[in-house]
Enzyme design. Structure first.
Site, PDB file in Angstrom:
ATOM      1  N   HIS A  98       0.860  -1.186   0.000  1.00 42.71           N
ATOM      2  CA  HIS A  98       0.000   0.000   0.000  1.00 42.71           C
ATOM      3  C   HIS A  98       0.893   1.232   0.000  1.00 42.71           C
ATOM      4  CE1 HIS A  98      -3.541  -2.395   0.680  1.00 42.71           C
ATOM      5  NE2 HIS A  98      -2.855  -3.073   1.575  1.00 42.71           N
ATOM      6  N   ARG A 105      -5.023   5.359   9.155  1.00 42.26           N
ATOM      7  CA  ARG A 105      -6.214   5.944   8.536  1.00 42.26           C
ATOM      8  C   ARG A 105      -7.495   5.359   9.150  1.00 42.26           C
ATOM      9  NH1 ARG A 105      -5.389   5.674   2.261  1.00 42.26           N
ATOM     10  NH2 ARG A 105      -7.096   7.186   2.352  1.00 42.26           N
TER      11      ARG A 105
HETATM   12  C1  DQA Z   1      -4.357   1.925  -0.795  1.00 43.68           C
HETATM   13  C2  DQA Z   1      -5.074   2.054   0.564  1.00 43.68           C
HETATM   14  C3  DQA Z   1      -6.533   1.645   0.431  1.00 43.68           C
HETATM   15  O1  DQA Z   1      -7.176   1.761   1.685  1.00 43.68           O
HETATM   16  C4  DQA Z   1      -7.246   2.535  -0.565  1.00 43.68           C
HETATM   17  O2  DQA Z   1      -8.570   2.091  -0.750  1.00 43.68           O
HETATM   18  C5  DQA Z   1      -6.526   2.655  -1.858  1.00 43.68           C
HETATM   19  C6  DQA Z   1      -5.077   2.713  -1.871  1.00 43.68           C
HETATM   20  C7  DQA Z   1      -2.901   2.448  -0.724  1.00 43.68           C
HETATM   21  O3  DQA Z   1      -2.137   2.099  -1.612  1.00 43.68           O
HETATM   22  O4  DQA Z   1      -2.546   3.204   0.192  1.00 43.68           O
HETATM   23  O5  DQA Z   1      -7.156   2.818  -2.909  1.00 43.68           O
HETATM   24  O6  DQA Z   1      -4.301   0.559  -1.145  1.00 43.68           O
END
Ligand code: DQA
Length: 139
Positions: A98, A105
């Site tokens: 991520h 968050r």
């Molecule tokens: C994400 C984190 C997720 O919660 C979010 O929905 C995303 C991006 C990240 O790369 O930080 O679309 O996967």
């Protein structure tokens, strides 16, 4: 030559334009081009879809022949039993990545259907999360 694929889930096609305070201002295409140049001894591939079933199809397609999958399932990380099961079903190791630190968050982002079936998880390092995952596959 090692065969690695980056699989990106929904809305990651909008990187560079989308919530730039969280995800940065670089497009994924620009980042990926730089990564391919830097790691030219790896057969590096890329797939993005906003559709859950297409992500599952791709995981199944590469999951018995590739050396590694770097997966950012984006929002489906937090909802998709199907993607979690697909990772369980294949042989290729998956690293969950991520861009943001999902644990800093909203609460709903703390849940992942990927982590338990992944080889490892890298998060919170911006686009560098992908490069760290790539390094773990080649070292
Ligand atoms: C994400 C984190 C997720 O919660 C979010 O929905 C995303 C991006 C990240 O790369 O930080 O679309 O996967």
């Amino acid at each position: 030559m090692k065969k690695i694929i980056i699989i990106n889930g929904p809305n990651l096609n909008l990187l560079g334009k989308r919530e730039t305070d969280i995800y940065g201002s670089k497009s994924f295409q620009d980042f990926y081009t730089g990564l391919k140049d830097k790691y030219d001894s790896i057969d590096l591939n890329y797939f993005q879809s906003n559709i859950e079933g297409e992500l599952i199809d791709k995981i199944q397609e590469v999951g018995f022949s590739y050396d590694g999958i770097i997966l950012n399932a984006a929002a489906y990380t937090h909802t998709s039993v199907g993607i979690g099961d697909a990772i369980k079903a294949i042989q290729t190791p998956v690293i969950e990545v991520h861009i943001s630190n999902t644990y800093s968050r909203e609460e709903f982002r703390h849940q992942s259907y990927i982590s338990a079936n992944a080889k490892g998880v890298i998060l919170g390092f911006g686009l560098q999360s992908y490069e760290l995952a790539l390094n773990s596959f080649i070292s």
